[in-house]
Design a protein around this motif. Structure first.
Motif, short mmCIF file in Angstrom:
data_model
loop_
_atom_site.label_atom_id
_atom_site.label_comp_id
_atom_site.label_asym_id
_atom_site.label_seq_id
_atom_site.Cartn_x
_atom_site.Cartn_y
_atom_site.Cartn_z
N GLU A 20 34.01 10.09 14.12
CA GLU A 20 35.24 10.94 14.44
C GLU A 20 34.79 12.32 13.98
N ASP A 21 35.61 13.33 14.58
CA ASP A 21 35.60 14.83 14.45
C ASP A 21 34.43 15.45 14.51
N ASP A 22 34.27 16.41 13.77
CA ASP A 22 32.70 17.23 13.76
C ASP A 22 31.70 16.83 12.99
N GLY A 23 31.04 15.57 13.33
CA GLY A 23 30.08 14.98 12.80
C GLY A 23 28.99 15.49 13.25
N LEU A 24 27.78 15.42 12.45
CA LEU A 24 26.52 16.12 12.70
C LEU A 24 25.41 14.99 12.15
N VAL A 25 24.52 14.66 13.22
CA VAL A 25 23.32 13.70 12.85
C VAL A 25 22.08 14.16 13.37
N THR A 26 21.24 14.70 12.51
CA THR A 26 20.09 15.12 12.73
C THR A 26 18.96 14.46 13.32
N GLY A 27 19.10 12.91 13.02
CA GLY A 27 17.87 12.02 13.46
C GLY A 27 18.94 11.19 14.66
N ASP A 28 18.65 9.74 14.77
CA ASP A 28 19.12 9.14 15.73
C ASP A 28 20.30 8.14 15.33
N VAL A 29 20.90 7.56 16.13
CA VAL A 29 21.88 6.64 16.01
C VAL A 29 21.73 5.70 16.82
N GLN A 30 21.93 4.41 16.39
CA GLN A 30 21.61 3.33 16.98
C GLN A 30 22.54 2.10 16.54
N ALA A 31 22.95 0.98 17.35
CA ALA A 31 23.99 0.05 17.34
C ALA A 31 23.61 -1.02 17.93
N SER A 32 23.99 -2.52 17.66
CA SER A 32 23.68 -3.51 18.42
C SER A 32 24.71 -3.61 19.48
N GLY A 33 25.81 -3.24 19.03
CA GLY A 33 26.91 -3.08 20.01
C GLY A 33 27.22 -1.72 20.53
N GLY A 34 28.33 -1.47 20.91
CA GLY A 34 28.76 -0.08 21.45
C GLY A 34 29.32 0.88 20.39
N ALA A 35 29.39 1.82 20.87
CA ALA A 35 30.17 3.10 19.71
C ALA A 35 31.09 3.81 20.44
N THR A 36 31.94 4.38 19.63
CA THR A 36 33.16 5.35 19.93
C THR A 36 32.50 6.65 19.11
N ILE A 37 32.32 7.67 19.91
CA ILE A 37 31.78 9.02 19.19
C ILE A 37 32.57 10.14 19.78
N SER A 38 33.11 10.95 18.90
CA SER A 38 33.93 12.19 19.17
C SER A 38 33.21 13.04 20.00
N PRO A 39 33.59 13.67 21.01
CA PRO A 39 32.87 14.79 21.94
C PRO A 39 32.55 16.01 20.85
N THR A 40 33.24 16.16 19.91
CA THR A 40 32.70 17.22 19.02
C THR A 40 31.69 17.04 17.98
N THR A 41 31.26 15.49 18.02
CA THR A 41 30.08 15.25 17.14
C THR A 41 28.69 15.48 17.89
N VAL A 42 27.69 16.12 17.03
CA VAL A 42 26.52 16.51 17.56
C VAL A 42 25.43 15.58 17.08
N ILE A 43 24.63 14.91 17.91
CA ILE A 43 23.46 13.81 17.76
C ILE A 43 22.31 14.71 18.31
#
Length: 252
Positions: A20-43
């Protein structure tokens, strides 16, 4: 600084991973299911959803019991007389460090709940078979390398003006919750039934100095070295679909 990644083996359809909100991940994100990611989050790395489970390191808390170690300090009270820990220490029952704790190669094993109010510094480990709670200000420094292990829930709580800090490894068989915290290292909640991670107002960083922690305590495993896990979609230095160091991991 190394890239930091998030992975979950949860197979939930839409909220295995929620950002949620202004998240920042400098690497990868992975899930065995689905994800809900805010449009203001940077991956900055890859997004991999509905992916195969990864191998998450699984430690046995009881292997780090210090009660039979030579020269062990046994606390007979829930409030130690000193916040300095040299060598092995043991407590059968709850233990509270009310003025922070400094580990001079110290390993504290608590057969019960462990609470630290204030700064954690030095090198060593704090281990609880119950809950592990850290409150208040604590400096996150490259000079500190501390493993925090708990069999039940782990909670780190700071304030908006005074973040709680942790440098090293966070590992729990319960839920991991942090609010207003700065964490340098890795975190894992691998237990299938209870593992969950919830971070709010948290900065999580990774550098080479905090990648590896080795504890010489009881039976195997004694090496808390998350960077050694690699392979297909595992934790590694990249390549082969691996995730970079500094990962946050959780069970299903």
């Amino acid at each position: 600084w190394l890239p930091g990644s998030l992975v979950t083996n949860s197979a939930k359809a839409t909220d295995a991973l929620v950002m949620e909100d202004d998240g920042l991940v400098t690497g990868d994100v992975q899930a065995s299911g689905g994800a809900t990611i805010s449009p203001t989050t940077v991956i900055k790395g890859e997004r991999r959803f509905n992916a195969p489970p990864v191998k998450i390191p699984n430690l046995r808390i009881e292997d780090y019991d210090t009660s039979a170690k030579t020269g062990v300090t046994t606390y007979n009270s829930s409030s130690p007389g000193s916040n300095q820990v040299d060598g092995f220490a043991y407590r059968d029952g709850s233990l509270n460090f009310n003025s922070g704790v400094t580990l001079n190669g110290g390993v504290v094993y608590v057969k019960g709940d462990l609470t630290i109010n204030g700064q954690i510094s030095g090198e060593g480990a704090l281990i609880a078979t119950g809950k592990l709670t850290v409150n208040g200000a604590s400096q996150s420094s490259s000079h500190n390398k501390v493993a925090l292990l708990s069999k039940q829930d782990m909670t780190l709580t700071g304030t908006s003006s005074n973040h709680v800090g942790a440098s090293g490894l966070l590992y729990t068989e319960g839920k991991l919750q942090a609010d207003y915290a700065d964490i340098t290292g890795s975190a894992a909640a691998p237990t299938q039934d209870t593992g969950a991670i919830q971070f709010s107002n948290v900065n999580m960083l990774q550098n080479s100095a905090s990648t590896n922690i080795t504890l010489q305590v009881g039976g195997p495993p004694s090496d808390l070295n998350f960077s050694s896990y690699s392979g297909n979609a595992g934790i590694g230095g990249g390549g082969g679909g691996g995730l970079p160091y500094g990962a946050v991991l959780r069970g299903g």
